[in-house]
Write an enzyme that holds these catalytic residues in place. Sequence first.
Site, PDB file in Angstrom:
ATOM      1  CB  CYS A 108      13.305 -35.379 -36.003  1.00  0.00           C
ATOM      2  SG  CYS A 108      12.239 -36.305 -34.868  1.00  0.00           S
ATOM      3  CB  CYS A 335      11.325 -24.434 -28.157  1.00  0.00           C
ATOM      4  SG  CYS A 335      11.783 -24.208 -26.470  1.00  0.00           S
TER       5      CYS A 335
HETATM    6  N1  SAH Z   1      11.894 -34.838 -30.028  1.00  0.00           N
HETATM    7  C1  SAH Z   1      11.736 -34.485 -28.678  1.00  0.00           C
HETATM    8  C2  SAH Z   1      12.741 -33.477 -28.163  1.00  0.00           C
HETATM    9  C3  SAH Z   1      13.053 -32.262 -29.028  1.00  0.00           C
HETATM   10  S1  SAH Z   1      11.883 -30.996 -29.234  1.00  0.00           S
HETATM   11  C4  SAH Z   1      10.334 -34.006 -28.416  1.00  0.00           C
HETATM   12  O1  SAH Z   1       9.602 -33.782 -29.363  1.00  0.00           O
HETATM   13  O2  SAH Z   1       9.969 -33.907 -27.251  1.00  0.00           O
HETATM   14  C5  SAH Z   1      11.878 -29.941 -27.793  1.00  0.00           C
HETATM   15  C6  SAH Z   1      10.509 -29.267 -27.586  1.00  0.00           C
HETATM   16  O3  SAH Z   1      10.253 -28.159 -28.481  1.00  0.00           O
HETATM   17  C7  SAH Z   1       9.373 -30.244 -27.815  1.00  0.00           C
HETATM   18  O4  SAH Z   1       8.408 -30.126 -26.828  1.00  0.00           O
HETATM   19  C8  SAH Z   1       8.846 -29.763 -29.155  1.00  0.00           C
HETATM   20  O5  SAH Z   1       7.573 -30.232 -29.385  1.00  0.00           O
HETATM   21  C9  SAH Z   1       8.953 -28.275 -29.010  1.00  0.00           C
HETATM   22  N2  SAH Z   1       8.812 -27.568 -30.273  1.00  0.00           N
HETATM   23  C10 SAH Z   1       9.017 -28.059 -31.523  1.00  0.00           C
HETATM   24  N3  SAH Z   1       8.778 -27.094 -32.451  1.00  0.00           N
HETATM   25  C11 SAH Z   1       8.433 -25.975 -31.787  1.00  0.00           C
HETATM   26  C12 SAH Z   1       8.110 -24.634 -32.198  1.00  0.00           C
HETATM   27  N4  SAH Z   1       8.146 -24.272 -33.482  1.00  0.00           N
HETATM   28  N5  SAH Z   1       7.821 -23.742 -31.240  1.00  0.00           N
HETATM   29  C13 SAH Z   1       7.837 -24.086 -29.939  1.00  0.00           C
HETATM   30  N6  SAH Z   1       8.149 -25.332 -29.487  1.00  0.00           N
HETATM   31  C14 SAH Z   1       8.443 -26.270 -30.400  1.00  0.00           C
HETATM   32 FE1  SF4 Z   2      11.035 -34.651 -33.824  1.00  0.00          FE
HETATM   33 FE2  SF4 Z   2      10.542 -32.038 -33.638  1.00  0.00          FE
HETATM   34 FE3  SF4 Z   2       8.556 -33.804 -33.317  1.00  0.00          FE
HETATM   35 FE4  SF4 Z   2      10.486 -33.581 -31.425  1.00  0.00          FE
HETATM   36  S1  SF4 Z   2       8.989 -32.017 -32.019  1.00  0.00           S
HETATM   37  S2  SF4 Z   2       9.631 -35.473 -32.294  1.00  0.00           S
HETATM   38  S3  SF4 Z   2      12.280 -33.116 -32.754  1.00  0.00           S
HETATM   39  S4  SF4 Z   2       9.724 -33.482 -35.204  1.00  0.00           S
END
Ligand code: SAH
Ligand code: SF4
Length: 357
Positions: A108, A335
């Site tokens: 990403c 997630c």
């Molecule tokens: N890029 C998109 C979709 C992928 S992420 C977005 O950011 O919405 C899917 C979800 O997981 C998003 O809400 C993201 O913010 C969350 N997420 C990312 N890292 C995480 C973590 N370490 N713990 C819990 N949720 C997380």
């Molecule tokens: Fe990209 Fe992770 Fe941010 Fe979603 S949460 S926009 S996958 S860096």
Amino acid sequence: MNLLDLDARGLADFFAGIGEKPFRARQVLRWIHQRGEHDFEVMSDLARSLRENLAGKAFVQVPQVISDNTSTDGTRKWLLDVGASAIEAVFIPETNRGTLCISSQAGCTLACGFCSTGKQGFNRNLRTSEIIGQLWLANRFLGATPRGERVISNVVMMGMGEPLLNYEAVVPALNLMLDDNAYGLSRRRVTLSTSGIVPMMDRLRDECPVALAVSLHAPNDSLRDRLMPINRKYPLKELLGACRRYLDRAPRDFVTFEYVMLDGLNDSAEHAQQLIEIAGEVSCKINLIPFNPFPDSEFKRSSSEVIRRFSDTLNAAGVTTTTRKTRGDDIDAACGQLAGRIVDRTRRTIRLARVEA
Ligand code: SAH
Ligand code: SF4
């Protein structure tokens, strides 16, 4: 031509281009997506000449499976080879539904600090075949329930990558998920999660309005700027405007705001109040996600007590709030833990410099 790169319209055009009747495309679509077939020879109700024509000009190809792991809670994760990098897809079984979480990019570009994918850097956009290929593969692995129902009842684009930054490949994949001749899912059962790419949210609304989740994670601009760099480009006011516009065409009458609970950062009573104000501006539900750690993550998960209090405050103010259960963390499938194996093409020099320093 890999036929998994084409939605119904694309396939009909391809058929016209190779001198075949476009309506035959529907039959082929069913073979590929409903029956999970890749070999034209097996498609017995197609004329021999059509099968031969297809065999010479087309193929059905999905990414190779590198590994296939099942968590103690039943969550299953596939690591898939997409060339230099590898991506992940996750199946989450629940009592009344089965959800497949799929990736849209290898890595990403947006570099949210709390996200393992973001930390890895970016390799490339996935092709439509690689996106829908995750559903195609998972369907083959999981089969149907004893009553003949699909095991996968919901798809969420919440895996690796920002789907709205790979719009041209994502929309045909969404079209296939919704197509009665392919996966036949209703718009309510297909959810796209975005970090808030405002102009693309408007396009999605006009062209393929599936259920929308928005990664909010902070209730004010200064904190969101820090947690999610994309906020500097599309700040909250613009993001909330795009959410309101989306609701005109959304399959549900709310947007889901995802809010990762980070200890001491975004989990105070004041943050809850600010979130309540935001919820007053946009019809929404809030989904709290306990932070999932990954190697080198510099954040901590809020305590369950704090999460409960935060959730209670919101619910008491009439804002429907749920807390996401952590699933599959023993196989790094929760997630934000999806890392795949990204050969970074954007920040390699920075990373090397860090290693040398
Ligand atoms: N890029 C998109 C979709 C992928 S992420 C977005 O950011 O919405 C899917 C979800 O997981 C998003 O809400 C993201 O913010 C969350 N997420 C990312 N890292 C995480 C973590 N370490 N713990 C819990 N949720 C997380
Ligand atoms: Fe990209 Fe992770 Fe941010 Fe979603 S949460 S926009 S996958 S860096």
